[in-house]
Design a protein around this motif. Structure first.
Motif, PDB file in Angstrom:
ATOM      1  N   ALA A   1       0.839  -1.193   0.000  1.00  0.00           N
ATOM      2  CA  ALA A   1       0.000   0.000   0.000  1.00  0.00           C
ATOM      3  C   ALA A   1       0.875   1.244   0.000  1.00  0.00           C
ATOM      4  CB  ALA A   1      -0.899   0.014   1.224  1.00  0.00           C
ATOM      5  N   SER A   2       0.407   2.271  -0.677  1.00  0.00           N
ATOM      6  CA  SER A   2       1.132   3.540  -0.689  1.00  0.00           C
ATOM      7  C   SER A   2       0.829   4.319   0.592  1.00  0.00           C
ATOM      8  CB  SER A   2       0.712   4.379  -1.894  1.00  0.00           C
ATOM      9  OG  SER A   2      -0.621   4.834  -1.716  1.00  0.00           O
ATOM     10  N   ARG A   3       1.618   5.336   0.839  1.00  0.00           N
ATOM     11  CA  ARG A   3       1.374   6.199   1.989  1.00  0.00           C
ATOM     12  C   ARG A   3      -0.038   6.768   1.928  1.00  0.00           C
ATOM     13  NH1 ARG A   3       4.499  11.498   1.833  1.00  0.00           N
ATOM     14  NH2 ARG A   3       2.897  11.855   0.288  1.00  0.00           N
ATOM     15  N   ASP A   4      -0.458   7.245   0.755  1.00  0.00           N
ATOM     16  CA  ASP A   4      -1.795   7.828   0.639  1.00  0.00           C
ATOM     17  C   ASP A   4      -2.891   6.797   0.910  1.00  0.00           C
ATOM     18  OD1 ASP A   4      -0.642  10.281   0.090  1.00  0.00           O
ATOM     19  OD2 ASP A   4      -0.908  10.101  -2.080  1.00  0.00           O
ATOM     20  N   ASP A   5      -2.680   5.559   0.465  1.00  0.00           N
ATOM     21  CA  ASP A   5      -3.642   4.495   0.751  1.00  0.00           C
ATOM     22  C   ASP A   5      -3.754   4.267   2.260  1.00  0.00           C
ATOM     23  OD1 ASP A   5      -4.072   4.050  -1.978  1.00  0.00           O
ATOM     24  OD2 ASP A   5      -2.604   2.399  -2.063  1.00  0.00           O
ATOM     25  N   LEU A   6      -2.607   4.279   2.935  1.00  0.00           N
ATOM     26  CA  LEU A   6      -2.589   4.066   4.384  1.00  0.00           C
ATOM     27  C   LEU A   6      -3.321   5.192   5.113  1.00  0.00           C
ATOM     28  CD1 LEU A   6       1.129   2.958   4.673  1.00  0.00           C
ATOM     29  CD2 LEU A   6      -0.878   1.482   4.950  1.00  0.00           C
ATOM     30  N   VAL A   7      -3.063   6.424   4.705  1.00  0.00           N
ATOM     31  CA  VAL A   7      -3.719   7.579   5.324  1.00  0.00           C
ATOM     32  C   VAL A   7      -5.226   7.500   5.110  1.00  0.00           C
ATOM     33  CG1 VAL A   7      -3.959  10.100   5.259  1.00  0.00           C
ATOM     34  CG2 VAL A   7      -1.678   9.064   5.196  1.00  0.00           C
ATOM     35  N   ASP A   8      -5.639   7.203   3.892  1.00  0.00           N
ATOM     36  CA  ASP A   8      -7.070   7.104   3.589  1.00  0.00           C
ATOM     37  C   ASP A   8      -7.736   6.019   4.423  1.00  0.00           C
ATOM     38  OD1 ASP A   8      -6.823   9.147   1.729  1.00  0.00           O
ATOM     39  OD2 ASP A   8      -6.814   7.795  -0.007  1.00  0.00           O
ATOM     40  N   HIS A   9      -7.104   4.854   4.501  1.00  0.00           N
ATOM     41  CA  HIS A   9      -7.668   3.736   5.268  1.00  0.00           C
ATOM     42  C   HIS A   9      -7.776   4.119   6.751  1.00  0.00           C
ATOM     43  CE1 HIS A   9      -8.499  -0.529   6.119  1.00  0.00           C
ATOM     44  NE2 HIS A   9      -7.796  -0.321   7.221  1.00  0.00           N
ATOM     45  N   ALA A  10      -6.714   4.696   7.284  1.00  0.00           N
ATOM     46  CA  ALA A  10      -6.722   5.084   8.696  1.00  0.00           C
ATOM     47  C   ALA A  10      -7.815   6.118   8.962  1.00  0.00           C
ATOM     48  CB  ALA A  10      -5.352   5.629   9.100  1.00  0.00           C
ATOM     49  N   ARG A  11      -7.943   7.095   8.088  1.00  0.00           N
ATOM     50  CA  ARG A  11      -8.970   8.130   8.248  1.00  0.00           C
ATOM     51  C   ARG A  11     -10.371   7.506   8.248  1.00  0.00           C
ATOM     52  NH1 ARG A  11      -7.147  11.748   4.786  1.00  0.00           N
ATOM     53  NH2 ARG A  11      -6.226  13.029   6.390  1.00  0.00           N
ATOM     54  N   GLU A  12     -10.608   6.595   7.310  1.00  0.00           N
ATOM     55  CA  GLU A  12     -11.912   5.927   7.207  1.00  0.00           C
ATOM     56  C   GLU A  12     -12.224   5.055   8.421  1.00  0.00           C
ATOM     57  OE1 GLU A  12     -11.776   3.767   3.527  1.00  0.00           O
ATOM     58  OE2 GLU A  12     -11.675   5.611   2.335  1.00  0.00           O
ATOM     59  N   HIS A  13     -11.190   4.640   9.135  1.00  0.00           N
ATOM     60  CA  HIS A  13     -11.378   3.774  10.301  1.00  0.00           C
ATOM     61  C   HIS A  13     -11.175   4.513  11.618  1.00  0.00           C
ATOM     62  CE1 HIS A  13     -11.128   0.845   7.068  1.00  0.00           C
ATOM     63  NE2 HIS A  13     -11.889   0.114   7.859  1.00  0.00           N
ATOM     64  N   GLY A  14     -11.324   5.836  11.579  1.00  0.00           N
ATOM     65  CA  GLY A  14     -11.370   6.624  12.804  1.00  0.00           C
ATOM     66  C   GLY A  14     -10.046   6.937  13.477  1.00  0.00           C
ATOM     67  N   ALA A  15      -8.951   6.927  12.737  1.00  0.00           N
ATOM     68  CA  ALA A  15      -7.659   7.272  13.338  1.00  0.00           C
ATOM     69  C   ALA A  15      -7.687   8.707  13.839  1.00  0.00           C
ATOM     70  CB  ALA A  15      -6.540   7.096  12.315  1.00  0.00           C
ATOM     71  N   ASP A  16      -7.001   8.943  14.948  1.00  0.00           N
ATOM     72  CA  ASP A  16      -6.943  10.295  15.498  1.00  0.00           C
ATOM     73  C   ASP A  16      -5.904  11.139  14.751  1.00  0.00           C
ATOM     74  OD1 ASP A  16      -4.503   9.364  16.483  1.00  0.00           O
ATOM     75  OD2 ASP A  16      -5.140   9.377  18.572  1.00  0.00           O
ATOM     76  N   GLU A  17      -5.882  12.412  15.055  1.00  0.00           N
ATOM     77  CA  GLU A  17      -4.974  13.347  14.354  1.00  0.00           C
ATOM     78  C   GLU A  17      -3.502  12.997  14.513  1.00  0.00           C
ATOM     79  OE1 GLU A  17      -5.411  15.750  12.012  1.00  0.00           O
ATOM     80  OE2 GLU A  17      -7.415  14.890  12.007  1.00  0.00           O
ATOM     81  N   PRO A  18      -3.021  12.620  15.718  1.00  0.00           N
ATOM     82  CA  PRO A  18      -1.600  12.245  15.811  1.00  0.00           C
ATOM     83  C   PRO A  18      -1.241  11.067  14.901  1.00  0.00           C
ATOM     84  CG  PRO A  18      -2.473  12.670  17.991  1.00  0.00           C
ATOM     85  CD  PRO A  18      -3.647  12.680  17.052  1.00  0.00           C
ATOM     86  N   MET A  19      -2.152  10.102  14.788  1.00  0.00           N
ATOM     87  CA  MET A  19      -1.897   8.955  13.910  1.00  0.00           C
ATOM     88  C   MET A  19      -1.854   9.414  12.456  1.00  0.00           C
ATOM     89  SD  MET A  19      -1.395   5.741  13.365  1.00  0.00           S
ATOM     90  CE  MET A  19      -1.808   4.956  14.917  1.00  0.00           C
ATOM     91  N   LEU A  20      -2.816  10.222  12.055  1.00  0.00           N
ATOM     92  CA  LEU A  20      -2.842  10.704  10.669  1.00  0.00           C
ATOM     93  C   LEU A  20      -1.606  11.530  10.347  1.00  0.00           C
ATOM     94  CD1 LEU A  20      -6.623  11.627  10.387  1.00  0.00           C
ATOM     95  CD2 LEU A  20      -5.458   9.633   9.398  1.00  0.00           C
ATOM     96  N   ARG A  21      -1.184  12.383  11.270  1.00  0.00           N
ATOM     97  CA  ARG A  21       0.025  13.185  11.040  1.00  0.00           C
ATOM     98  C   ARG A  21       1.252  12.295  10.895  1.00  0.00           C
ATOM     99  NH1 ARG A  21      -2.331  16.676  14.830  1.00  0.00           N
ATOM    100  NH2 ARG A  21      -1.039  15.823  16.478  1.00  0.00           N
ATOM    101  N   ALA A  22       1.348  11.261  11.726  1.00  0.00           N
ATOM    102  CA  ALA A  22       2.493  10.341  11.650  1.00  0.00           C
ATOM    103  C   ALA A  22       2.508   9.610  10.313  1.00  0.00           C
ATOM    104  CB  ALA A  22       2.446   9.347  12.811  1.00  0.00           C
ATOM    105  N   LEU A  23       1.352   9.164   9.858  1.00  0.00           N
ATOM    106  CA  LEU A  23       1.283   8.478   8.568  1.00  0.00           C
ATOM    107  C   LEU A  23       1.607   9.424   7.420  1.00  0.00           C
ATOM    108  CD1 LEU A  23      -1.945   6.353   9.155  1.00  0.00           C
ATOM    109  CD2 LEU A  23       0.394   5.471   8.986  1.00  0.00           C
ATOM    110  N   GLU A  24       1.087  10.637   7.488  1.00  0.00           N
ATOM    111  CA  GLU A  24       1.337  11.622   6.429  1.00  0.00           C
ATOM    112  C   GLU A  24       2.806  12.028   6.355  1.00  0.00           C
ATOM    113  OE1 GLU A  24      -1.516  14.541   7.639  1.00  0.00           O
ATOM    114  OE2 GLU A  24      -3.103  13.658   6.416  1.00  0.00           O
ATOM    115  N   ALA A  25       3.522  11.918   7.467  1.00  0.00           N
ATOM    116  CA  ALA A  25       4.934  12.310   7.512  1.00  0.00           C
ATOM    117  C   ALA A  25       5.870  11.233   6.956  1.00  0.00           C
ATOM    118  CB  ALA A  25       5.328  12.642   8.953  1.00  0.00           C
ATOM    119  N   MET A  26       5.354  10.043   6.704  1.00  0.00           N
ATOM    120  CA  MET A  26       6.192   8.962   6.181  1.00  0.00           C
ATOM    121  C   MET A  26       6.582   9.240   4.730  1.00  0.00           C
ATOM    122  SD  MET A  26       4.412   5.486   7.710  1.00  0.00           S
ATOM    123  CE  MET A  26       3.436   5.340   6.253  1.00  0.00           C
TER     124      MET A  26
END
Length: 65
Positions: free
Chosen positions: A21-46
């Motif tokens: 999966a690409s970084r963007d795929d991971l961010v999208d999946h996490a967002r759709e499954h209720g990830a919090d902002e710190p998690m989304l920021r960490a994924l986006e920074a990869m």
């Protein structure tokens, strides 16, 4: 909160993710499954590349801490 998400938190938010999966795929999946902002920021920074599994994602997140 300045701490990066733990391995367990990464596993929870990426449960059911299909790899590779690409970084963007991971961010999208996490967002759709209720990830919090710190998690989304960490994924986006990869780096924008293909990840082979959740352990690679966790390793990348902890590397940037």
């Amino acid at each position: 909160m300045t701490d990066n998400p733990s391995f367990i938190e990464v596993q929870k938010c990426l449960a059911g993710m299909d790899y590779p999966a690409s970084r963007d795929d991971l961010v999208d999946h996490a967002r759709e499954h209720g990830a919090d902002e710190p998690m989304l920021r960490a994924l986006e920074a990869m780096p924008d590349r293909e990840y082979e599994g959740p352990s690679g994602v966790s390793k990348e997140i902890t590397k940037s801490s």
